[in-house]
Design a protein around this motif. Structure first.
Motif, PDB file in Angstrom:
ATOM      1  N   SER A  62       0.781  -1.165  -0.113  1.00 29.31           N
ATOM      2  CA  SER A  62       0.076  -0.016   0.026  1.00 29.31           C
ATOM      3  C   SER A  62       1.027   1.249  -0.028  1.00 29.31           C
ATOM      4  O   SER A  62       1.874   1.182   0.417  1.00 29.31           O
ATOM      5  CB  SER A  62      -0.900  -0.172   1.104  1.00 29.31           C
ATOM      6  N   GLU A  63       0.297   2.175  -0.403  1.00 27.39           N
ATOM      7  CA  GLU A  63       1.058   3.648  -0.398  1.00 27.39           C
ATOM      8  C   GLU A  63       1.522   3.811   1.138  1.00 27.39           C
ATOM      9  O   GLU A  63       2.636   4.443   1.214  1.00 27.39           O
ATOM     10  CB  GLU A  63       0.225   4.689  -0.817  1.00 27.39           C
ATOM     11  N   LYS A  64       0.778   3.776   2.050  1.00 30.18           N
ATOM     12  CA  LYS A  64       0.919   3.966   3.569  1.00 30.18           C
ATOM     13  C   LYS A  64       2.236   3.135   3.850  1.00 30.18           C
ATOM     14  O   LYS A  64       3.252   3.626   4.484  1.00 30.18           O
ATOM     15  CB  LYS A  64      -0.134   3.612   4.323  1.00 30.18           C
ATOM     16  N   MET A  65       2.186   1.787   3.466  1.00 31.83           N
ATOM     17  CA  MET A  65       3.270   0.812   3.982  1.00 31.83           C
ATOM     18  C   MET A  65       4.324   1.336   3.109  1.00 31.83           C
ATOM     19  O   MET A  65       5.626   1.179   3.704  1.00 31.83           O
ATOM     20  CB  MET A  65       2.954  -0.321   3.930  1.00 31.83           C
ATOM     21  N   LEU A  66       4.341   1.487   2.085  1.00 31.81           N
ATOM     22  CA  LEU A  66       5.861   2.088   0.955  1.00 31.81           C
ATOM     23  C   LEU A  66       6.216   3.257   2.013  1.00 31.81           C
ATOM     24  O   LEU A  66       7.377   3.445   2.032  1.00 31.81           O
ATOM     25  CB  LEU A  66       5.239   2.447  -0.501  1.00 31.81           C
ATOM     26  N   ALA A  67       5.479   4.243   2.047  1.00 30.25           N
ATOM     27  CA  ALA A  67       6.031   5.481   2.648  1.00 30.25           C
ATOM     28  C   ALA A  67       6.578   5.295   4.060  1.00 30.25           C
ATOM     29  O   ALA A  67       7.762   5.870   4.272  1.00 30.25           O
ATOM     30  CB  ALA A  67       4.805   6.436   2.970  1.00 30.25           C
ATOM     31  N   GLN A  68       6.163   4.369   4.849  1.00 32.27           N
ATOM     32  CA  GLN A  68       6.659   4.072   6.167  1.00 32.27           C
ATOM     33  C   GLN A  68       8.206   3.179   5.946  1.00 32.27           C
ATOM     34  O   GLN A  68       8.894   3.626   6.438  1.00 32.27           O
ATOM     35  CB  GLN A  68       5.471   3.010   7.144  1.00 32.27           C
ATOM     36  N   THR A  69       7.949   2.438   5.053  1.00 34.72           N
ATOM     37  CA  THR A  69       9.310   1.663   4.732  1.00 34.72           C
ATOM     38  C   THR A  69      10.223   2.512   4.346  1.00 34.72           C
ATOM     39  O   THR A  69      11.437   2.534   4.574  1.00 34.72           O
ATOM     40  CB  THR A  69       8.706   0.571   3.629  1.00 34.72           C
TER      41      THR A  69
END
Length: 132
Positions: A62-69
């Protein structure tokens, strides 16, 4: 030597004890080996990518997980981030020298796994795995 696997700084000799919960190197290892961290490093191994290109190259993230990673990997100095002052801003990511050093064995691992898989996705067999 103290009891258990957790050694003191003096006993390890290198200044880091990755088995200790307070070790800063442990955080980097956790970020690299997280569910998505390894895929980000492998995706960036051969080229720099913009955020959406990176998202599209890692199916299922997800965009959220990509941003966090990405935030964690940038903080660990494994990935660099460049923002172009355009409208909308274009953000590009790539591997730092440290990220390339860490990514090389991950790429080797990834390549070894994919080379060993048969066309149907099952591990290739070469005979018995136990010594004779």
């Amino acid at each position: 030597m103290t009891e258990g696997a957790q050694l003191t700084r003096a006993e390890t000799g290198n200044g880091y004890d990755v088995f200790h919960t307070d070790c800063p190197a442990r955080d980097v290892v956790d970020h690299v080996t997280s569910r998505w961290g390894i895929w980000v490093l492998i995706s960036l191994r051969s080229t720099d990518l913009r955020f959406y290109e990176l998202r599209d190259s890692i199916r299922g993230i997800s965009e959220k997980m990509l941003a966090q990673t990405l935030r964690a990997l940038v903080q660990d100095d494994l990935v660099w981030r460049k923002v172009e002052p355009t409208t909308p801003p274009q953000v590009t990511y790539g591997l730092t020298e440290f990220g390339q050093d860490i990514g090389a064995p991950l790429t080797d691992l990834f390549d070894r796994i994919t080379q060993r898989l048969a066309a149907d996705g099952a591990p290739a067999t070469e005979g018995p795995s136990t010594p004779r």
